[in-house]
Each structure stands twice: as C-alpha cells, then as structure tokens.
Design an enzyme around this catalytic site. Structure first.
Site, PDB file in Angstrom:
ATOM      1  N   HIS A  82      35.279  36.321  86.205  1.00  0.00           N
ATOM      2  CA  HIS A  82      36.569  36.290  86.873  1.00  0.00           C
ATOM      3  C   HIS A  82      36.905  34.867  87.341  1.00  0.00           C
ATOM      4  CE1 HIS A  82      39.287  38.292  90.187  1.00  0.00           C
ATOM      5  NE2 HIS A  82      39.881  37.331  89.534  1.00  0.00           N
ATOM      6  N   SER A 126      48.432  40.038  94.220  1.00  0.00           N
ATOM      7  CA  SER A 126      47.635  41.196  93.806  1.00  0.00           C
ATOM      8  C   SER A 126      46.183  41.074  94.277  1.00  0.00           C
ATOM      9  CB  SER A 126      47.704  41.362  92.289  1.00  0.00           C
ATOM     10  OG  SER A 126      47.324  40.183  91.651  1.00  0.00           O
ATOM     11  N   ASN A 159      45.941  31.862  94.599  1.00  0.00           N
ATOM     12  CA  ASN A 159      46.552  32.187  95.877  1.00  0.00           C
ATOM     13  C   ASN A 159      45.736  31.643  97.033  1.00  0.00           C
ATOM     14  OD1 ASN A 159      44.525  34.557  96.005  1.00  0.00           O
ATOM     15  ND2 ASN A 159      45.825  35.104  94.267  1.00  0.00           N
ATOM     16  N   TYR A 211      30.425  13.693 109.213  1.00  0.00           N
ATOM     17  CA  TYR A 211      31.471  13.169 108.340  1.00  0.00           C
ATOM     18  C   TYR A 211      32.856  13.323 108.965  1.00  0.00           C
ATOM     19  CZ  TYR A 211      34.302  12.504 104.168  1.00  0.00           C
ATOM     20  OH  TYR A 211      35.232  12.052 103.268  1.00  0.00           O
ATOM     21  N   ASP A 231      26.227  17.784 100.125  1.00  0.00           N
ATOM     22  CA  ASP A 231      27.098  17.563 101.284  1.00  0.00           C
ATOM     23  C   ASP A 231      27.956  18.792 101.564  1.00  0.00           C
ATOM     24  OD1 ASP A 231      26.289  14.893 101.461  1.00  0.00           O
ATOM     25  OD2 ASP A 231      28.091  14.087 100.511  1.00  0.00           O
ATOM     26  N   HIS A 245      41.743  31.705  96.056  1.00  0.00           N
ATOM     27  CA  HIS A 245      41.279  32.186  94.757  1.00  0.00           C
ATOM     28  C   HIS A 245      42.019  31.427  93.661  1.00  0.00           C
ATOM     29  CE1 HIS A 245      40.087  34.566  91.431  1.00  0.00           C
ATOM     30  NE2 HIS A 245      41.233  35.182  91.280  1.00  0.00           N
TER      31      HIS A 245
END
Lengths: 240, 240, 240, 240
Positions: B178, B93, B38, B232, B138, B113
């Site tokens: 996880h 969730s 998500n 950059y 970097d 995530h």
C-alpha cells in the site's frame, strides 16, 4: 568606526548575502529536503586566517525563510558572535565541522554539506566514485574520496574532512554513511562542488548499473584538470 | 460564546490553515499525484484526547483547490461534524484510518498518508528499510518498519498502523502493498516524516542496488537519535 | 441557429477548453517532452455516438502554445472539420488512432497518448505491469496489459487499443515498443489514467528491481476496484 | 549600410535571440547543471557556408544571465569577431568543436552539447543506444552511435563528431566518456535532438535493466523514420 572595522562590516554583509542566496541553489538542484543541508562562507580578517569569522545557516529553519539577517556569524571555534543579527538563534548543528575546516585549511573560503541522494548512496557503501567521465576530471581531477565514519559530538567530522581533502585535488568528500561535504575558494565555489558531486554520483551510478565502464587514462585526467582549473570561464574572479 | 468555545474555534481555524497549507508540501516534494495523499491534524479539546476533533482533506479534490474552508472537521470516530465549513463534502477515503490513530495514540497530533514511489516500492516487497545512513538514525532512530496487509472497509488499516508504531521510535510505517503512513506531534511533524521516509527509501534503494551496505553500529544510532530529538533546531516549538 | 446547434457549439467550446487545459497536466507530471503526447475529448452529438465529433491537439506544436482556439475539431473518421478554428493546421499524427477508438468504443469520452518513460520501458519489453500495489487495484482493477506492435499508417494502432481494452478493467494499454494509450469517460479521466499508469509503471519497476514482490490476492483486488469505482471522491461528477 | 550587410545584421540578431532563448530549454528539461552545456546557431552568409558565422554561449556564465547581447559571434575557425556585442568575453570552451562541425558539415545550422546524465552513462560505457522504441525510430532512424574518446585542446572532438554523424541518420552522437553532441538544421532542431537523446537514453536504460528488449524490425524503423521526417508537424518551417 575605523576604516578597517568598516571594511570588515562590509565583508560580513557580503558573505551574509551570498550565503543566504546560495542556499536557494541547493533547493534548485534538489540536493536538500526540509531544513537539511547548510552553506557557510568565510569572512577574511587576517592573512593568516586565525582571526577570521564565518557565516552559516541557522539550525532547523526552512529554506523559504532564509535571509541575510538571520544567517549567523561565528568565530573559528564555532561560537556565535553575541549581539550580531541572528545571534539569538542556534547555528546549524554542523557548525563545529565547518569551523574545524576553516581553522585547519586557511585556503578554504566556503563549506557546504548536503544529504543529496546519489552521493549518500555511495557513502552508505563507503565507496569512492571512480573518474570515468570528463566532467569529473575537469572538476575534481580524479575520483571523489570517502572519509571516515564519524558522528556529531566532537571534532571527528571536521577532522575526517580535513584529513581526506588536504592535498587532494577533489573539493568533495563522501563521509561514510553520512553524506558529502564540499569546500571551495568561497561559498559559491563550494556550492558548485556540491552540485557537481551529486551529478557525478548519479551519472556514474547509472553508468555502472548497466555494464562495465571504460576508464579514462590518467594522463588525460591530468590534462583535463589542468586546463579546466586554469582556462575555463571568464577570469579568475568568475572562474567558477 | 464562552471563552473555552472561543479557544476551540481558534484552534480549529489554526489546524484548518495548517492542514490546507501542508498539502502543498506533499506536492513540492513529489510525494503525491492527482488527488492522492492526505494530511490531517488534531484539534486538542481535552487533555485525555477523548473529546478531540481532527481536520482532514476532502476526498478526490485536486491539490490546486485546497483551502482552509474546504478542509473537513471530524470527530474521533471519523464522522463529519455537521454544519461546519466543508461538511457538505465527503472526507478523505482514509479518514477511518486517521481516526483510529487519533483515538488510540493520544500523543499523536498529525497523520499523513502518501503513495510516494520509493516507499511504496519497499512496501510492495514487505521489506523494512535498514538504517544505514545517519539521517535515518537522526529522524527515525533505526529501521522503518512494515505494517500488515490491510484494505479499506474496516479498522484494519488503523489497527495495523497503531500496532506497528506504538512504542516504536519510527514515526513512519510502510503498510504492505500500500504505502507509508506517518505520525507526528502535529501535522507539520507528520509531513516532515513523510518527506524523510521517501528520501530514506530512495537513498537506501539506490545505495543497495550498487553493492553491499555498511551497517551503522547500534550505539551510534542511539546517540544520533537522542541528540537529534533533544538538541537539533531552535527550541521545542520549532524543533521539527 | 437552432437550439440544438447552439448546444453543440457550447459542447465544442467546453471540450476545446478542457483539452487545451489538460495538456498542461501532461507537462506538470513529466509525461511528455517537446511536442510529444496528445489529449483528445469527444463532443457528444448523438446517443449512439455515430455522429459525434472530437477535439485534438495540432501536430508538432509546443506545449507553451496550446489554446482552445488552436485545438482541432475532427469527425470520427479523423477528418478535420473545415472552417472551424484551427482547421488550417494538421491534427496530431495520432489522430487516426483516437478516431478509431471513438468509433468503436461509444462509451469512451477521452483518449490520451504519451511516451512517459517508465510506461514505455515496460512496452519495450512487451511486459504487462503486475498489480502489486493497492493504488493499481483501485484505479485499474488488475494488471495493465500490453497491446500489439503496430505502426502509424493504417488502423492498426487503433485496432490494437480497442482489442486490448474492450471488456478490460484497465483504462490503459501499453502498445509494444511504443507507449501508453489511455481512455476515460472524458478527457480528464483519460489524463488521470495517463498519470496513474506512469506512476504504477515507475513504482513497480523500482519495487521489482530490488527483490521479489508480494502478490495481492485476487479477492482483495476485486474489492478495492469495486469500492474505488463506486465510492471514492465526491460524486459521479467529480469522481475522477 | 548595404542591403546585404543589413540582411546579415538581421540574421545575426535573430540567431542571437534564438540561441539565448534556447538555452532555457536545456534547463527546463534538466539537461544541464550550473554553467555546463552550450547551444550554437549558424548565421548563413554564403550558400557554400565557407564565409558563415555562428553564435555561441559565453564560457562559465550561469543560465540566469544569458541574453542575446552576451551571446558571442564567431567565425568558422572559432575566433571571436572583435567589436561585436559580447566580444569582451571568452566563448564556450567547446567553441572549437562547434566550429569544426560548421566548417565540415555545411548542412548543419545548429549544434548542442550537454552532459545530460543518462546519455553520459551510455557514453561512459562506450555503448550505442539500441533502437527499441518507436520514438527513436521517428527521431533518429536507428541506434544512437558512440564517437571516439577525445579531449579538448585540438580538433579531435569536432573530428570525432563529424566522422560519426556524416551520412548517419542520427543527429546525436555520444562522445565516449564525455557526453552527447547533437546537430540540426538550426539551433532549435539541435536542441530538440538533445532533449530526445536524453529521453531515449533514459527510457532504454530503464527498459533494459528489467529484462530483455524486443527489437523493432528494420523495415518498420525505416518506415517510421521516413514518415516522421516528411509528414510530421505543420510544415517544413515548423516541422521540428
């Protein structure tokens, strides 16, 4: 416009189109993520190469947004040519390294840099890739060498590439802790080398993690390299 | 509608579009399967951040069916704003974890995530990724840290993310057993971090399984990080 | 046509469409090559399941050529229903195994079989996949078990699947030296399990080859599994 | 044109179309990069095979540019048939090896060569792939053997392929330090073997790097092979 100036313009347009198009090959073969990686191509102006130009990717721009008109034209010191298409943007942060190679290796017509994963893995160990498969003998004529640790900010990356590849059969160098740089007679040839170095890095990694490798005799490596460089493909123009 | 309300509406529409579109990047880079993963993005309302909103993916909906109109608008407690598009569906969730990060890190504008495989592999060993390639220096300025074991049901995941990343150079944390959570100045920046953490996790995994790694001197890591964060790309707007 | 017969016809059409479409997910996630792999879905006729039908892929037909009309309708003994679309072709060579599962597990509405590489690798060692990542706890509620060595020719594959999965939280079994079979409430649910078992097989393989894994406490596994089975997603209809 | 000549023309057109189309399968399954790899198919002229022709890929031409009209028609000595479409180009540099196989194995109708990574990895160690998964037993009837080290320039590659595969169940050979060659009843069958040998090479590599493998009893291998060769699929025509 003189005929000579017109020829240069035409050459620039061709290299812009080639360099923009060839970035898609880096994506196709999974050699880059996000905005990483860059391709450049030389525009030949003089036989000695000292007045040449090159075309390179803009810095930090995504692969979905690359077109001939936003490629950036530079001189061999890496300075953007003012007033040309794309000159309002910053060129790739690796421009100085590309420029150094073009200044010091007049035979080079294209340079590519990626962070392709297996090649970087060898680079993080500072370990050259041994030549144990015939495809490597064909393409690189032996092992793929490691270059020194060098970071952005001066000429040290360019110097490391040139010192490692000058006089070497390999068109690819693994810069330590960093990743592969490849060179070629033109941008397409350097892109091919970038594809093949990752393929070799992956295959030899996989081979070695499962047991001892069988070396290829040096004489066979030499014969394969000579044949491939002279016979393979359709002609000098389409050879790679 | 007051001009201020209209500005908020416009900001919400922009974040909805960004968040919907950016989920496709998770698919493109192979970071998610099925409905997992998500992205969220903050809608700035107040300078202090305490009245802000954020937009997040609905729960258990496939990547082929994401559009601005079914993204879900939440307050910083993770409560869905009633009567807004998508508010008839349950949000991701992981919404509570995103909300906790936005409440406690006002500088964060995006959270991502995933369960990308190599990053999860490091997380299953509870092992940080050492900084042995310049691309990590970097992007992350050093190793990518591990956060505590925490499961869904209270604030413990959000707390673990904030405790690990507050004051840390890295925009990515590997939550133990996880997977990675990443943060950024906006949703695109957090997605970039999610792409780069998997790339780093994969490359260093491959490098280390074949032999000892060469460390990068801390001083070089610092110089690379400073340059990349400041120089950059094209400008502050397009830097990432 | 009676209304009941018409309902059955409608149910068959729906399952044909689902099963044809879901094969594309096996391709999308890289779980199959050439004509390997198969998805089936049950057509519910009676509450007890004893008069049910199921729809399955034809044998040895490429993934580019699958359509609702060439899926094959079978009874629970695996016999093709004569005169129905596709009945001139042979059903998947794994049809007997699917039929055995439907006969003996009335709650199962979909079955999937692939030779996805990482799952087969665990199967070739006869080793269950330990539950060390939260996504496995969510989806499978513990380790993914191994079933017995069994070859095509009688009921032994179907029997091995049922003996292993009956009463088990896992919807996936790794048949020894062969590969994964997954079950679900419908074909989509079984396909999701096939995607997730390969993802788990790959991630835990990668994790373990680099060092010792941290176990997840049983109590946390139980809580994750309970929550995911009851709360995740939008509703009972779209939960998976 | 006599009816016989017309039949030959028709057969050539069919093989040209098949061979051009089948190269796309090598790309789809990730078996080749750049211009590497090649597929050929036999055109049957005489029952004994001694007057047959075959169609093969041109040398060094990219996969985006392959069409029936630029495939190249050769006799069984590997000589290009003058005046036919594509005859202005050089055939694949592996043409001599393909020709040798067709001359010496009249039952072979298709030959494929790739440098697919996992297969090449086994070849670089000179190690046969053990038959520990049922899909290998089905397809190859046992282990996939290694052929001798041989380099381009004479008949040694073709001789190595024929010596290894004649009388062997396997349609695939791993030429040492080089890569896989596969044969089949036609070009599609040889391409299928090329896909399956990489899949087997990858799966068994992954399986073995994590622990000891469970062997499959020889009697079970025999039964699986017999069944698959005789029963699998729709009919003799579509069997593979």
């Amino acid at each position: 416009m003189t005929s000579f100036a017109s020829e240069i313009e035409q050459a620039i347009a061709t290299v812009r189109a080639d360099v923009a198009r060839l970035h898609a090959e880096l994506v196709r073969y999974g050699l880059v993520v996000w905005t990483g990686g860059n391709v450049s191509g030389r525009v030949r102006v003089s036989a000695e190469g000292d007045r040449d130009l090159f075309v390179i990717k803009p810095s930090g721009v995504g692969y979905d947004h690359l077109a001939p008109a936003n490629m950036i034209l530079c001189d061999l010191d890496g300075a953007v040519i003012p007033g040309t298409p794309g000159s309002d943007r910053a060129p790739s942060s690796d421009t100085a390294a590309h420029a150094y190679v073009y200044r010091n290796m007049p035979e080079v017509g294209g340079v590519v840099h990626t962070h392709s994963d297996y090649a970087v893995a060898w680079a993080a160990r500072g370990e050259e890739i041994p030549c144990v498969i015939t495809a490597m003998a064909d393409e690189f004529g032996g092992p793929i060498p490691v270059g020194p640790f060098a970071i952005i900010g001066d000429d040290s990356i360019g110097r490391g590439i040139v010192q490692t590849l000058r006089g070497h059969r390999s068109r690819a160098v693994l810069m330590q802790n960093h990743g592969p740089f490849t060179i070629g007679v033109d941008a397409a040839d350097a892109v091919k080398a970038a594809v093949m170095v990752e393929d070799a890095a992956r295959t030899v990694h996989l081979a070695r993690e499962a047991g001892p490798l069988i070396p290829i005799p040096q004489e066979a490596i030499d014969r394969l390299y000579q044949r491939y460089q002279n016979v393979y493909g359709q002609s000098a123009d389409t050879r790679r």
